[in-house]
Design a protein around this motif. Structure first.
Motif, PDB file in Angstrom:
ATOM      1  N   ARG A  75       0.877  -1.163   0.000  1.00  0.00           N
ATOM      2  CA  ARG A  75       0.000   0.000   0.000  1.00  0.00           C
ATOM      3  C   ARG A  75       0.916   1.216   0.000  1.00  0.00           C
ATOM      4  O   ARG A  75       1.888   1.276   0.740  1.00  0.00           O
ATOM      5  CB  ARG A  75      -0.903  -0.004   1.229  1.00  0.00           C
ATOM      6  N   PHE A  76       0.587   2.223  -0.834  1.00  0.00           N
ATOM      7  CA  PHE A  76       1.549   3.307  -0.983  1.00  0.00           C
ATOM      8  C   PHE A  76       0.891   4.644  -1.304  1.00  0.00           C
ATOM      9  O   PHE A  76      -0.270   4.718  -1.727  1.00  0.00           O
ATOM     10  CB  PHE A  76       2.579   2.975  -2.069  1.00  0.00           C
ATOM     11  N   ILE A  77       1.685   5.685  -1.076  1.00  0.00           N
ATOM     12  CA  ILE A  77       1.369   7.059  -1.465  1.00  0.00           C
ATOM     13  C   ILE A  77       2.257   7.415  -2.642  1.00  0.00           C
ATOM     14  O   ILE A  77       3.433   7.053  -2.672  1.00  0.00           O
ATOM     15  CB  ILE A  77       1.657   8.033  -0.297  1.00  0.00           C
ATOM     16  N   VAL A  78       1.714   8.127  -3.635  1.00  0.00           N
ATOM     17  CA  VAL A  78       2.545   8.671  -4.708  1.00  0.00           C
ATOM     18  C   VAL A  78       2.875  10.124  -4.375  1.00  0.00           C
ATOM     19  O   VAL A  78       1.969  10.923  -4.084  1.00  0.00           O
ATOM     20  CB  VAL A  78       1.839   8.597  -6.073  1.00  0.00           C
ATOM     21  N   MET A 110      -0.407   6.218 -10.124  1.00  0.00           N
ATOM     22  CA  MET A 110      -1.295   7.128  -9.394  1.00  0.00           C
ATOM     23  C   MET A 110      -2.641   6.465  -9.109  1.00  0.00           C
ATOM     24  O   MET A 110      -3.199   6.599  -8.015  1.00  0.00           O
ATOM     25  CB  MET A 110      -1.503   8.417 -10.190  1.00  0.00           C
ATOM     26  N   THR A 111      -3.170   5.743 -10.091  1.00  0.00           N
ATOM     27  CA  THR A 111      -4.469   5.084  -9.932  1.00  0.00           C
ATOM     28  C   THR A 111      -4.436   4.063  -8.802  1.00  0.00           C
ATOM     29  O   THR A 111      -5.400   3.917  -8.049  1.00  0.00           O
ATOM     30  CB  THR A 111      -4.874   4.391 -11.248  1.00  0.00           C
ATOM     31  N   SER A 112      -3.306   3.354  -8.650  1.00  0.00           N
ATOM     32  CA  SER A 112      -3.194   2.289  -7.647  1.00  0.00           C
ATOM     33  C   SER A 112      -2.821   2.807  -6.259  1.00  0.00           C
ATOM     34  O   SER A 112      -2.874   2.051  -5.290  1.00  0.00           O
ATOM     35  CB  SER A 112      -2.151   1.260  -8.100  1.00  0.00           C
ATOM     36  N   ALA A 113      -2.440   4.074  -6.180  1.00  0.00           N
ATOM     37  CA  ALA A 113      -2.008   4.633  -4.895  1.00  0.00           C
ATOM     38  C   ALA A 113      -3.202   4.856  -3.964  1.00  0.00           C
ATOM     39  O   ALA A 113      -4.322   5.101  -4.409  1.00  0.00           O
ATOM     40  CB  ALA A 113      -1.282   5.953  -5.128  1.00  0.00           C
ATOM     41  N   GLU A 114      -2.932   4.767  -2.681  1.00  0.00           N
ATOM     42  CA  GLU A 114      -3.952   5.131  -1.693  1.00  0.00           C
ATOM     43  C   GLU A 114      -4.226   6.641  -1.762  1.00  0.00           C
ATOM     44  O   GLU A 114      -5.381   7.067  -1.721  1.00  0.00           O
ATOM     45  CB  GLU A 114      -3.468   4.764  -0.287  1.00  0.00           C
ATOM     46  N   TYR A 115      -3.140   7.415  -1.838  1.00  0.00           N
ATOM     47  CA  TYR A 115      -3.247   8.871  -1.874  1.00  0.00           C
ATOM     48  C   TYR A 115      -2.155   9.429  -2.793  1.00  0.00           C
ATOM     49  O   TYR A 115      -1.166   8.761  -3.093  1.00  0.00           O
ATOM     50  CB  TYR A 115      -3.064   9.478  -0.474  1.00  0.00           C
TER      51      TYR A 115
END
Length: 341
Positions: A200-203, A254-259
């Motif tokens: 799980r990640f932030i961009v 970006m689409t797969s990021a949490e935020y």
């Protein structure tokens, strides 16, 4: 008998290793393709020095990264017809967008076509060009710049500073419109593949390695057990990973990021268009302008931002901002249609 499509040539920056420049070019081309034009994007960068600069860096690691990115951008450019401009006759010429009128920017060749000169077209329209950080006073007394702008059939500006310069030079009122990425609207068909990863990640997207919200971002990511990923030409050693991906795969990231956290204009816009929860810093006037237009200007993070401010920004209802974007898109399409009719 098959009716021939009208031809449009788009004159903009074609080979910058910059996601924003690419998305603007792609959006402009696809928008006109969708409304029935035969579209060509014209590369007007003719000077060898600028072509070489695209691939060179004094730092060996950055040189390698630049080459990798160039190859991946080149692959994504295959989705657009890009040709050198050699005087082809056109039904319509579109100038823009991006900083094609930033005469103070030394990173690209300031081709005369960018201001409407040396183009063989029945009609020439400028859509969302920007003067960037160029001095408006110097532009207003530049005879070549003035000559070019006064010959353009219609001009639609993305930001107030560009609009004011055009009004000073031409004496005409200049309607404001949205960036081409918003004008196009639909991006799902262009999203690539997310790098295989179960985290799980932030961009984080910026040209800066030290944004004003850096400490707050790291603290928030740690508290939420999230990785911090970045992408593009610049690397940030405090991020967990820096990806060298093309424009399509960056959208997937970006689409797969949490935020999403950003202080760039196109990072802001794409986060909105992809319907992401995001945080931003208003380090540029064009970011402040679009934030105000869609009603999120109160969410900008400052150097004093903490977890409470981040959570407040991320929890904002996205329906209102999406409705405002739709209204801005509709008005911009109407303004453009009026000029090209």
């Amino acid at each position: 008998m098959i009716k021939k499509k009208p031809t449009v040539g788009i004159f903009t920056l074609t080979h910058a290793l910059n996601y924003g420049a690419f998305y603007q070019m792609y959006a402009m081309a696809k928008y006109f393709e969708n409304i029935g034009y035969d579209v060509t994007v014209f590369d007007c960068q003719r000077t060898l020095r600028f072509k070489i600069l695209r691939l060179l860096s004094y730092n060996p690691r950055r040189q390698l990264r630049k080459v990798i990115l160039y190859r991946r951008f080149l692959k994504d450019r295959s989705h657009i017809r890009i040709r050198p401009y050699k005087g082809q006759k056109l039904d319509l010429a579109i100038l823009g967008s991006d900083e094609i009128w930033n005469l103070a920017n030394p990173s690209f060749e300031h081709a005369p076509e960018y201001i409407g000169l040396n183009i063989d077209a029945a009609k020439t329209v400028a859509y969302a060009p920007s003067i960037g950080y160029a001095d408006p006073k110097l532009l207003a007394v530049n005879d070549t710049f003035k000559h070019g702008l006064n010959g353009i059939h219609g001009i639609l500006a993305r930001d107030e500073s560009t609009g004011h310069v055009v009004e000073d030079v031409t004496g005409r009122q200049v309607p404001q419109v949205v960036d081409p990425t918003i004008l196009l609207g639909e991006w799902n068909d262009f999203i690539g593949k997310t790098p295989a990863n179960s985290d799980r990640f932030i961009v984080y997207y910026s040209y800066k390695s030290t944004p004003i919200f850096k400490n707050a971002l790291i603290a928030f990511a740690t508290s939420q057990n999230l990785k911090i990923y970045s992408a593009g030409f610049r690397t940030h050693n405090w991020c967990d990973k820096n990806f060298a991906v093309g424009p399509r795969d960056f959208l997937a990231l970006m689409t797969s990021a949490e935020y999403v956290f950003t202080d760039t204009f196109l990072g802001f816009v794409m986060a909105v268009l992809l319907n992401k929860k995001f945080c931003y810093a208003a380090s540029m006037q064009k970011v402040k302008d679009i934030a105000k237009k869609i009603g999120v200007d109160g969410d900008a993070l400052t150097e004093n931002a903490g977890e409470a401010e981040i959570k407040a920004a991320l929890s904002r209802d996205r329906n209102e901002r999406n409705s405002r974007v739709e209204a801005l898109r509709a008005q911009s399409r109407k303004e453009l249609a009026g000029l090209i009719a």
